[in-house]
Design a protein around this motif. Structure first.
Motif, PDB file in Angstrom:
ATOM      1  N   CYS A  30       0.852  -1.186   0.000  1.00  0.00           N
ATOM      2  CA  CYS A  30       0.000   0.000   0.000  1.00  0.00           C
ATOM      3  C   CYS A  30       0.892   1.241   0.000  1.00  0.00           C
ATOM      4  N   LEU A  32       0.000   4.193   0.922  1.00  0.00           N
ATOM      5  CA  LEU A  32      -0.388   5.118   1.986  1.00  0.00           C
ATOM      6  C   LEU A  32       0.175   4.636   3.321  1.00  0.00           C
ATOM      7  N   ASN A  33       0.090   5.517   4.290  1.00  0.00           N
ATOM      8  CA  ASN A  33       0.625   5.176   5.610  1.00  0.00           C
ATOM      9  C   ASN A  33      -0.313   5.775   6.667  1.00  0.00           C
ATOM     10  N   CYS A  34      -1.518   5.229   6.753  1.00  0.00           N
ATOM     11  CA  CYS A  34      -2.541   5.798   7.641  1.00  0.00           C
ATOM     12  C   CYS A  34      -2.274   5.335   9.075  1.00  0.00           C
ATOM     13  N   TRP A  36      -4.280   4.933  11.421  1.00  0.00           N
ATOM     14  CA  TRP A  36      -5.357   4.101  11.970  1.00  0.00           C
ATOM     15  C   TRP A  36      -5.458   2.733  11.272  1.00  0.00           C
ATOM     16  N   CYS A  37      -4.471   2.372  10.452  1.00  0.00           N
ATOM     17  CA  CYS A  37      -4.588   1.195   9.583  1.00  0.00           C
ATOM     18  C   CYS A  37      -4.972  -0.080  10.357  1.00  0.00           C
ATOM     19  N   ARG A  43       0.517  -3.467   4.344  1.00  0.00           N
ATOM     20  CA  ARG A  43       1.234  -2.270   3.875  1.00  0.00           C
ATOM     21  C   ARG A  43       2.475  -2.596   3.043  1.00  0.00           C
ATOM     22  N   GLY A  99      -4.244  -3.664   2.058  1.00  0.00           N
ATOM     23  CA  GLY A  99      -3.333  -3.080   1.081  1.00  0.00           C
ATOM     24  C   GLY A  99      -4.070  -2.313  -0.003  1.00  0.00           C
ATOM     25  N   THR A 127      -7.903   2.704  -2.504  1.00  0.00           N
ATOM     26  CA  THR A 127      -7.622   4.073  -2.062  1.00  0.00           C
ATOM     27  C   THR A 127      -7.764   5.047  -3.226  1.00  0.00           C
ATOM     28  N   LYS A 150     -10.985   9.820   2.741  1.00  0.00           N
ATOM     29  CA  LYS A 150     -10.522   9.955   4.129  1.00  0.00           C
ATOM     30  C   LYS A 150     -10.595  11.409   4.565  1.00  0.00           C
TER      31      LYS A 150
HETATM   32  S1  SF4 Z   1      -4.210  -0.448   3.899  1.00  0.00           S
HETATM   33 FE1  SF4 Z   1      -5.777   1.187   3.984  1.00  0.00          FE
HETATM   34  S2  SF4 Z   1      -5.679   2.006   6.063  1.00  0.00           S
HETATM   35 FE2  SF4 Z   1      -3.798   0.780   5.732  1.00  0.00          FE
HETATM   36  S3  SF4 Z   1      -2.278   2.288   5.058  1.00  0.00           S
HETATM   37 FE3  SF4 Z   1      -3.240   1.464   3.221  1.00  0.00          FE
HETATM   38  S4  SF4 Z   1      -4.949   2.851   2.761  1.00  0.00           S
HETATM   39 FE4  SF4 Z   1      -4.305   3.270   4.854  1.00  0.00          FE
END
Ligand code: SF4
Length: 267
Positions: A30, A32-34, A36-37, A43, A99, A127, A150
């Motif tokens: 993934c 992104l690096n949220c 709250w994942c 990831r 992911g 995403t 988001k």
């Molecule tokens: S899997 Fe979803 S929540 Fe987790 S980092 Fe990626 S987009 Fe964000």
């Protein structure tokens, strides 16, 4: 050489990832690096080593395991198609999630093609963070997009996910222009995404699209993934934040409903 992908889970009989009963295939990787994942094991694109700790009474057992498995498209689809009769009877299908499945877009396209050859309903949980060219290649093969929104403010988006939302919103506009079915997924995270301003901006975005966005799923923040962070030896920056319950989201549900959109509180 046949294309292979890295998958970290294949979940059968799923009822939260699109219509009917479905199989959900989870891709590793993934961008992104949220904070709250809920799926930190999704990831990294790599197959990872992890340690599961089991306690029985006073004794502790450490079990080393691998997260992620290299699979061919045929191997994945053999598992998916084993429930074809269930999808037919429940009007379900297959959902690709992660992911971010678009990180392995060539493999994803292969799976989507085989799904369509077998008349499966296809959903993509995404995403939306990808190039327009990659997106174009999956649009026609995807029946339903489960599309994350988001944070509408770009600076906030960058701060909390590590990436800009500009391309994400442009890609969503493009999908809507193509008249594809889209369900928005909105993670409700205390003091991050739940501000009045962010919610108002999401409502305005929905209103701007004149009824083409018909449904939103509210995903309450929860902390049940803490054991996954421990297993991966990773930091869970939100482990002290209290999980939300369904009843906490009822006012927000009513708020979105008053804007004329169908709302579901998802798990
Ligand atoms: S899997 Fe979803 S929540 Fe987790 S980092 Fe990626 S987009 Fe964000």
């Amino acid at each position: 050489m046949k294309l292979k992908g890295i998958i970290f889970d294949i979940r059968r009989f799923s009822t939260n990832d699109g219509p009917g009963i479905r199989t959900t295939v989870f891709f590793k990787g993934c961008p992104l690096n949220c904070g709250w994942c809920h799926n930190p094991e999704g990831r990294s694109r790599e197959i990872q080593k992890a340690t599961r700790i089991n306690r029985i009474g006073e004794s502790e057992f450490r079990i080393e395991e691998e997260i992620g498995k290299e699979m061919s498209a045929n191997e994945v689809m053999k598992e998916v198609l084993s429930d074809a009769i269930v999808y037919e009877e429940s009007r379900g299908g297959v959902t690709f999630s992660g992911g971010e499945p678009l990180e392995q877009h060539e493999f994803l396209i292969e799976l989507l093609k085989i799904s369509k050859e077998n008349n499966l309903h296809t959903a993509l949980d995404t995403t939306g963070f990808t190039s327009p060219e990659i997106l174009e290649n999956v649009i026609e093969l995807t029946d339903l997009f489960l599309y994350d929104i988001k944070l509408m403010n770009d600076e906030e988006h960058i701060k909390h996910t590590g990436v800009t939302n500009k391309g994400i919103l442009e890609n969503l506009e493009h999908i809507l222009q193509k008249k594809k079915d889209v369900i928005i997924r909105f993670p409700v995270v205390p003091e991050v995404t739940d501000s009045g301003k962010n919610i108002q901006q999401i409502k305005e975005f929905i209103a701007k699209h004149n009824g083409s966005l018909k449904e939103i799923h509210l995903l309450p923040f929860h902390n049940i993934a803490d054991h996954k962070y421990i297993k991966l030896n990773a930091v869970n920056g939100m482990k002290d934040i209290v999980s939300l319950k369904e009843k906490d989201l009822l006012p927000l549900k009513e708020d979105f409903e008053s804007a004329g959109i169908k709302v579901k509180i998802s798990g």
